[in-house]
Design a protein around this motif. Structure first.
Motif, short mmCIF file in Angstrom:
data_model
loop_
_atom_site.label_atom_id
_atom_site.label_comp_id
_atom_site.label_asym_id
_atom_site.label_seq_id
_atom_site.Cartn_x
_atom_site.Cartn_y
_atom_site.Cartn_z
N ILE A 113 6.13 -8.89 69.29
CA ILE A 113 7.06 -10.15 70.01
C ILE A 113 7.03 -11.70 69.75
O ILE A 113 5.64 -11.87 70.09
CB ILE A 113 7.17 -10.14 71.48
CG1 ILE A 113 8.36 -10.53 72.03
CG2 ILE A 113 6.12 -9.47 72.51
CD1 ILE A 113 9.04 -10.12 73.46
N CYS A 114 7.30 -12.76 69.55
CA CYS A 114 7.51 -14.03 68.94
C CYS A 114 7.67 -14.83 69.97
O CYS A 114 8.41 -14.71 70.28
CB CYS A 114 8.05 -14.08 68.06
SG CYS A 114 6.57 -12.65 66.05
N MET A 122 8.30 -17.62 63.22
CA MET A 122 6.39 -16.73 63.06
C MET A 122 6.75 -15.39 63.07
O MET A 122 6.06 -14.62 62.22
CB MET A 122 5.60 -17.16 64.72
CG MET A 122 5.45 -17.88 64.78
SD MET A 122 3.99 -18.22 66.33
CE MET A 122 5.32 -18.26 67.77
N ALA A 123 8.80 -15.09 63.64
CA ALA A 123 9.39 -13.40 63.77
C ALA A 123 9.44 -13.42 62.36
O ALA A 123 9.24 -12.22 61.75
CB ALA A 123 10.44 -13.88 64.65
N VAL A 143 10.78 -9.81 67.48
CA VAL A 143 11.64 -9.70 68.37
C VAL A 143 11.59 -11.51 68.73
O VAL A 143 9.55 -11.81 68.41
CB VAL A 143 11.78 -9.62 70.11
CG1 VAL A 143 12.32 -10.85 70.79
CG2 VAL A 143 12.99 -8.30 70.59
N GLY A 144 12.34 -12.32 68.43
CA GLY A 144 11.78 -14.13 67.82
C GLY A 144 12.19 -14.44 69.20
O GLY A 144 12.93 -14.19 70.50
N ASN A 150 20.00 -19.56 61.81
CA ASN A 150 20.58 -18.26 60.84
C ASN A 150 19.43 -17.81 60.14
O ASN A 150 20.38 -16.73 59.87
CB ASN A 150 21.46 -20.08 59.40
CG ASN A 150 22.05 -20.90 60.36
OD1 ASN A 150 22.46 -20.56 61.60
ND2 ASN A 150 22.68 -21.29 60.10
N ASP A 151 18.51 -18.01 60.08
CA ASP A 151 17.21 -17.48 59.20
C ASP A 151 17.39 -15.92 59.99
O ASP A 151 17.54 -14.89 59.24
CB ASP A 151 16.49 -17.88 58.79
CG ASP A 151 15.52 -18.69 57.64
OD1 ASP A 151 17.08 -19.23 57.41
OD2 ASP A 151 14.84 -19.50 57.70
N VAL A 152 17.44 -16.21 61.23
CA VAL A 152 16.63 -14.63 61.98
C VAL A 152 18.03 -14.24 62.54
O VAL A 152 18.50 -12.90 61.86
CB VAL A 152 16.40 -15.10 63.61
CG1 VAL A 152 16.66 -14.29 64.43
CG2 VAL A 152 15.10 -15.58 62.80
N ARG A 153 19.07 -14.46 62.39
CA ARG A 153 20.80 -14.75 62.27
C ARG A 153 20.97 -13.69 61.30
O ARG A 153 21.46 -11.87 61.71
CB ARG A 153 21.77 -15.79 62.39
CG ARG A 153 23.40 -15.03 62.61
CD ARG A 153 24.08 -16.41 62.20
NE ARG A 153 23.81 -16.36 60.72
CZ ARG A 153 24.06 -17.43 60.14
NH1 ARG A 153 24.84 -18.03 60.82
NH2 ARG A 153 23.78 -18.03 59.17
#
Lengths: 234, 308
Positions: free
Chosen positions: B211-212, B217-218, B236-237, B242-245
């Motif tokens: 978990i971040c 960091m995620a 989990v971030g 958009n990157d994590v999306r």
């Protein structure tokens, strides 16, 4: 420097004494009972694993703060200024935002949910006590056999409904988000200790209940999840 | 003599003209745009300021309090009418905000708060505690309430790092079968997230979740996990980039928490405009904006820190 051996043994004696004192202090510390083992959800978690959270300082005492105003300001506000829940329900089920404008409170508009101070009487249809975030389903009078709300009975309470429904509390009065969060936890802790702490948890279904409490508009459902401020179970 | 007076007349005319025609300046100061979160803030603030008829100077402090001090000097020297700031430290930023205030320039803080009230006109921050509890609850669910996990914490100078960690733990610590095996700061950085995760994996190969405190960091942690053949670990971030999306849609990272960064930046400019025109924003100084959980159900609707 004339008599080094005496100085040496004195030195050892001194170390020995210091060590004794040290262990005395340590022992004294460990003897003190942890009077609130449920403190885990608070800022500084219990004795066993002290989690270091940046900016959590002991200067701010959320428990004291909440305790100091609970009987003098929080409970009276609910007793004097809360809406019967059945009065809110028709609007709520049509449009929760509209119900908010009519009956709710929030410190600022954009990006904040509505909060409601409510009261009601009803019957407990079901109790969900396996989770630590326990709740009961309540059917308001006149009872029709379907639940109108869930009431949180802890020991874990979700959301910040109590803090956020108090119109005399402003985020601006607190140094940072950590203090403000700890204050919410402290209110929930008072509820756990004073309001729901002595419930006969295994014997709730079918009983009559009257409550004063707060709920907050949830993001993903129109569930009414009340945190009680005053609760009587007959 | 005549020439001189004509010249000086021309100069006076030019100066007056430029005073009339030069637009008021808003200075936007954020951390480095390497992190799309901060870039989105800067873009949001800039767009709104231009829309409202201001000139904009956008600067980055790179999380260096000294550099931030210099940028404040620049803003003061340039006669800025207002400063929009995502600051370089909750304590270190008190002094420059106060200096600007004394110079007659109001500051409007976004994303990060300072540990003193009454200096900035507005401090608009995400409701990080509410958001972290959402993220924490989703993490617990994804983990099936058990397993070994790692926490990557943000930058120590930022109260957001503390409050998110607090929110995570207030939820996760209720579950005794979830065991934390490492907790380290990766300073909000993707590279540090990658490096820290790499060494954590070596020391603790048996990890089921990470978990971040933020999305970069995620992203770093996810990359390190995949490189180690541990792509199934739950990550989990926090931010809603958009990157994590895209990572969520690809099945890698499992969830994040959206902070309305773009909107917060625009609100700050709107409040600055209102304050400059009327002398008041009509709002309390400290304002919380609720966060929204993002997972595979709604990730597709996420675009530049806002839900479509």
């Amino acid at each position: 420097m004339l008599n080094t051996s005496t100085t040496g043994s004195r030195f050892i004696a001194r170390i020995f004494l210091t060590l004794c004192l040290f262990f005395l202090v340590i022992n004294a510390c460990t003897i003190v009972p942890d009077d609130d083992t449920q403190n885990g959800s608070q800022g500084k978690s219990g004795e066993k694993e002290k989690l270091d959270i940046y900016f959590v300082s002991d200067d701010f005492k959320p428990d004291e703060y909440a305790r100091n105003i609970w009987k003098s300001k929080v409970v009276p506000l609910f007793m004097e200024k809360s809406t019967p829940l059945e009065q809110i329900l028709p609007d709520w089920h049509q449009n929760s935002a509209e119900a908010g404008r009519k009956f709710g409170y929030r410190e600022k508009a954009e990006g904040s949910p509505w909060n409601f101070r409510v009261r009601g009487k009803g019957i407990i249809l079901a109790a969900h006590t396996t989770s630590r975030a326990s709740t009961v389903d309540i059917d308001l009078f006149p009872a029709d056999g379907t639940p109108d709300l869930v009431l949180q009975i802890g020991p874990v309470f979700k959301d910040s409904a109590i803090r956020d429904s108090l119109d005399f509390i402003s985020f601006t009065d607190f140094t940072n988000q950590l203090e403000f969060a700890r204050l919410s936890n402290a209110f929930n802790k008072v509820v756990r200790q004073d309001v729901t702490g002595n419930l006969d948890r295994e014997n709730l279904k079918g009983r009559q209940v009257s409550f004063w409490g707060a709920f907050t508009q949830l993001q993903d459902s129109d569930q009414i999840r009340v945190t009680p401020v005053v609760l009587t179970i007959e | 003599m005549k020439k001189l007076s004509i010249a000086s007349l021309a100069l006076i005319f030019f100066l007056t003209a430029s005073m009339v025609y030069a637009k008021d300046l808003i200075v936007v100061i954020t951390p480095s745009h390497d992190n799309p979160f901060f870039k989105s803030e800067a873009v949001g603030a800039e767009a709104k300021a231009k829309e409202l008829g201001y000139d904009v100077l956008s600067l980055v402090h790179d999380d260096d309090a000294n550099k931030q001090n210099e940028l404040f000097d620049t803003a003061i020297a340039r006669g800025a009418k207002a400063i929009i700031l995502d600051n370089a430290g909750a304590d270190a930023s008190i002094a420059p905000v106060e200096r600007a205030k004394n110079a007659g320039i109001p500051s409007f803080l976004i994303d990060r708060e300072i540990n003193k009230n009454g200096l900035a006109v507005s401090q608009i921050v995400s409701n990080n505690y509410q958001g972290a509890k959402l993220g924490g609850e989703e993490f617990v669910k994804l983990m099936g309430e058990k397993g070994n996990y790692v926490e990557l914490v943000g930058k120590e100078s930022d109260t957001n790092a503390g409050i998110r960690s607090q929110g995570y733990h207030d939820v996760i610590d209720q579950y005794p079968d979830l065991k934390i095996v490492a907790r380290q700061s990766a300073n909000w950085s993707q590279t540090e997230g990658f490096e820290k995760m790499e060494s954590i994996i070596q020391a603790n190969p048996d990890i089921q979740g990470v978990i971040c405190g933020n999305d970069t960091m995620a992203m770093g942690a996810m990359a390190a996990l995949k490189a180690a053949g541990k792509g199934k670990v739950i990550v989990v971030g926090f931010d809603g980039s958009n990157d994590v999306r895209d990572s969520i849609l690809a099945g890698d990272i499992k969830a994040t928490v959206l902070q309305p960064a773009y909107r917060i930046a625009q609100m700050a400019v709107e409040q600055a405009d209102k304050y400059l025109k009327t002398g008041s924003t009509g709002l309390p100084e400290k304002q919380l904006m609720d966060c929204v959980l993002i997972n595979d159900r709604n990730a597709a609707k996420l675009e530049t820190f806002a839900l479509k």
